[in-house]
Scaffold this active site. Sequence first.
Site, PDB file in Angstrom:
ATOM      1  N   ASN A   9      47.027  23.201  18.071  1.00  0.00           N
ATOM      2  CA  ASN A   9      46.615  23.680  17.601  1.00  0.00           C
ATOM      3  C   ASN A   9      46.874  24.762  18.965  1.00  0.00           C
ATOM      4  O   ASN A   9      45.976  24.649  19.895  1.00  0.00           O
ATOM      5  CB  ASN A   9      45.086  23.858  17.504  1.00  0.00           C
ATOM      6  N   TRP A  10      47.760  25.304  19.341  1.00  0.00           N
ATOM      7  CA  TRP A  10      48.142  26.600  20.117  1.00  0.00           C
ATOM      8  C   TRP A  10      46.921  27.128  20.331  1.00  0.00           C
ATOM      9  O   TRP A  10      47.421  28.188  21.593  1.00  0.00           O
ATOM     10  CB  TRP A  10      49.243  26.593  20.701  1.00  0.00           C
ATOM     11  N   LYS A  11      46.621  27.905  19.321  1.00  0.00           N
ATOM     12  CA  LYS A  11      45.775  29.458  19.255  1.00  0.00           C
ATOM     13  C   LYS A  11      46.976  29.785  20.124  1.00  0.00           C
ATOM     14  O   LYS A  11      47.882  30.343  19.990  1.00  0.00           O
ATOM     15  CB  LYS A  11      44.491  28.816  19.828  1.00  0.00           C
ATOM     16  N   HIS A  96      40.017  26.902  10.284  1.00  0.00           N
ATOM     17  CA  HIS A  96      39.292  26.709  11.680  1.00  0.00           C
ATOM     18  C   HIS A  96      38.412  27.393  12.275  1.00  0.00           C
ATOM     19  O   HIS A  96      37.981  28.574  11.590  1.00  0.00           O
ATOM     20  CB  HIS A  96      40.763  27.035  12.662  1.00  0.00           C
ATOM     21  N   GLU A  98      37.225  29.197  14.343  1.00  0.00           N
ATOM     22  CA  GLU A  98      37.062  30.250  15.113  1.00  0.00           C
ATOM     23  C   GLU A  98      37.598  31.401  14.118  1.00  0.00           C
ATOM     24  O   GLU A  98      37.527  32.568  14.261  1.00  0.00           O
ATOM     25  CB  GLU A  98      38.749  30.258  16.480  1.00  0.00           C
ATOM     26  N   GLU A 168      35.940  19.448  12.806  1.00  0.00           N
ATOM     27  CA  GLU A 168      35.688  19.342  14.065  1.00  0.00           C
ATOM     28  C   GLU A 168      34.273  20.228  13.757  1.00  0.00           C
ATOM     29  O   GLU A 168      34.646  21.559  14.284  1.00  0.00           O
ATOM     30  CB  GLU A 168      37.185  20.842  14.358  1.00  0.00           C
ATOM     31  N   GLY A 174      36.370  23.410  22.402  1.00  0.00           N
ATOM     32  CA  GLY A 174      36.811  23.853  23.200  1.00  0.00           C
ATOM     33  C   GLY A 174      35.683  23.723  24.657  1.00  0.00           C
ATOM     34  O   GLY A 174      35.705  24.290  25.468  1.00  0.00           O
ATOM     35  N   SER A 213      37.676  19.089  21.626  1.00  0.00           N
ATOM     36  CA  SER A 213      38.279  18.064  23.196  1.00  0.00           C
ATOM     37  C   SER A 213      38.781  17.310  23.088  1.00  0.00           C
ATOM     38  O   SER A 213      38.233  16.152  23.663  1.00  0.00           O
ATOM     39  CB  SER A 213      36.988  18.264  24.218  1.00  0.00           C
ATOM     40  N   GLY A 234      43.722  21.591  20.615  1.00  0.00           N
ATOM     41  CA  GLY A 234      43.568  22.179  20.938  1.00  0.00           C
ATOM     42  C   GLY A 234      44.182  22.229  22.806  1.00  0.00           C
ATOM     43  O   GLY A 234      45.727  22.048  22.961  1.00  0.00           O
ATOM     44  N   GLY A 235      43.092  22.504  23.347  1.00  0.00           N
ATOM     45  CA  GLY A 235      43.386  22.644  24.922  1.00  0.00           C
ATOM     46  C   GLY A 235      44.787  22.045  25.547  1.00  0.00           C
ATOM     47  O   GLY A 235      45.514  22.206  25.650  1.00  0.00           O
TER      48      GLY A 235
HETATM   49  P1  PGA Z   1      39.979  21.755  21.647  1.00  0.00           P
HETATM   50  O1  PGA Z   1      40.588  22.616  20.156  1.00  0.00           O
HETATM   51  O2  PGA Z   1      40.825  20.358  21.573  1.00  0.00           O
HETATM   52  O3  PGA Z   1      40.879  22.987  22.349  1.00  0.00           O
HETATM   53  O4  PGA Z   1      38.337  21.367  21.961  1.00  0.00           O
HETATM   54  C1  PGA Z   1      40.662  22.054  19.172  1.00  0.00           C
HETATM   55  C2  PGA Z   1      41.044  22.913  17.909  1.00  0.00           C
HETATM   56  O5  PGA Z   1      40.238  24.430  18.074  1.00  0.00           O
HETATM   57  O6  PGA Z   1      41.116  22.760  17.196  1.00  0.00           O
END
Ligand code: PGA
Length: 256
Positions: A9-11, A96, A98, A168, A174, A213, A234-235
Site C-alpha cells: 500500500n504505497w499511500k 483502510h 486512513e 490492521e 505506521g 508496521s 505500507g512504509g
Molecule cells: P505500515 O502501513 O506498514 O506503514 O504500518 C500499513 C497500512 O497502512 O496498510
Amino acid sequence: MKKPVVAANWKMYKTIEESVNFVEKLKKKPLDWDEVHIILCAPYTSLFEMGNSLRGGSFVSLGAQNLYWEQEGAFTGEISVGMLKACGVEWVIVGHSERRTRFGESDEDVCRKADSALQNGLSVIFCVGESLEERENGKTSRVLQRQVTALLSQLNEQLLRMVVIAYEPIWAIGTGLHATSDQIEESHRLIRGIIEEEFVGISGEVSILYGGSVNSGNCRELSEVSEVNGFLIGGASLDADQFAEIVTTITEVKKE
Ligand code: PGA
C-alpha cells in the site's frame, strides 16, 4: 495450501517514474513467483504506466487504494471501477483506516464501495481493525464483528471468493509497533469465525492478511503466525529491496 498474499500500500507516495522503476526492479528479483501473490496498490496517477509495464507477465497484480461506488457522473475528484479496470487494475483496497478516520468513511460507505468493486469485477482487500482506545477498553472483538459483518451481509459465496481481509490494528499502522503474534492470532481467528458463521465451510479459503508496521526485521516472526495468510505493507513496501525480502521470507515460511 493457499499462496501467501503480499500487498503493497504505497499511500500518497511515488511519482509515475518512481512507480515504474519499482516494478522494473522487482521484476528482476529472484522471487518464487509461482508461490506468492503480489499486489501493488499504487496512486492513481501511476496505475496506467504500471499496467503497461506489468502487461504480459502475470507475476504481479495491480491494485488501487480507493474508488467511488458510482459508475460515472458529477462526482468531482472521484474515480470509478471502470476507470481503474481500464488501467489494468484488478484489486482495490477498501476501508483502510486512513480512509475511515481521516476521510470520514462510514461502514456503510466502505460497504458500498466494496459492493461496487465486486459487482463490477474488481477484487477487494477489505481492511478492518481497532483503535488503541478500543483495544484498551476491551472492544476489539466488537469492532471487528461490526466491520466484518457489515461487509458479509452483502456478499454471496462467489463474491466472498474475490475478497481478502486485512486485519490492521490502527495503533500498529505506521508506528513501528506491530501487534504481537498472540494478538494477531486471536483477531484472525475471530474474523475467520465470523466468516464461518455466515458462510459455513468456506471461511478457510479466505485469506486474512496482517498489516501494521510489517518490515524486513519482523516479517519472519509474523509469517510464522499460522493464521497469517499474508501482509498488507505500507512504509516498508516503498523500497523494492525491502519489499522483496519480505516476500521471500513469507514465501519460504509458508512453504515449510
Ligand atoms: P505500515 O502501513 O506498514 O506503514 O504500518 C500499513 C497500512 O497502512 O496498510
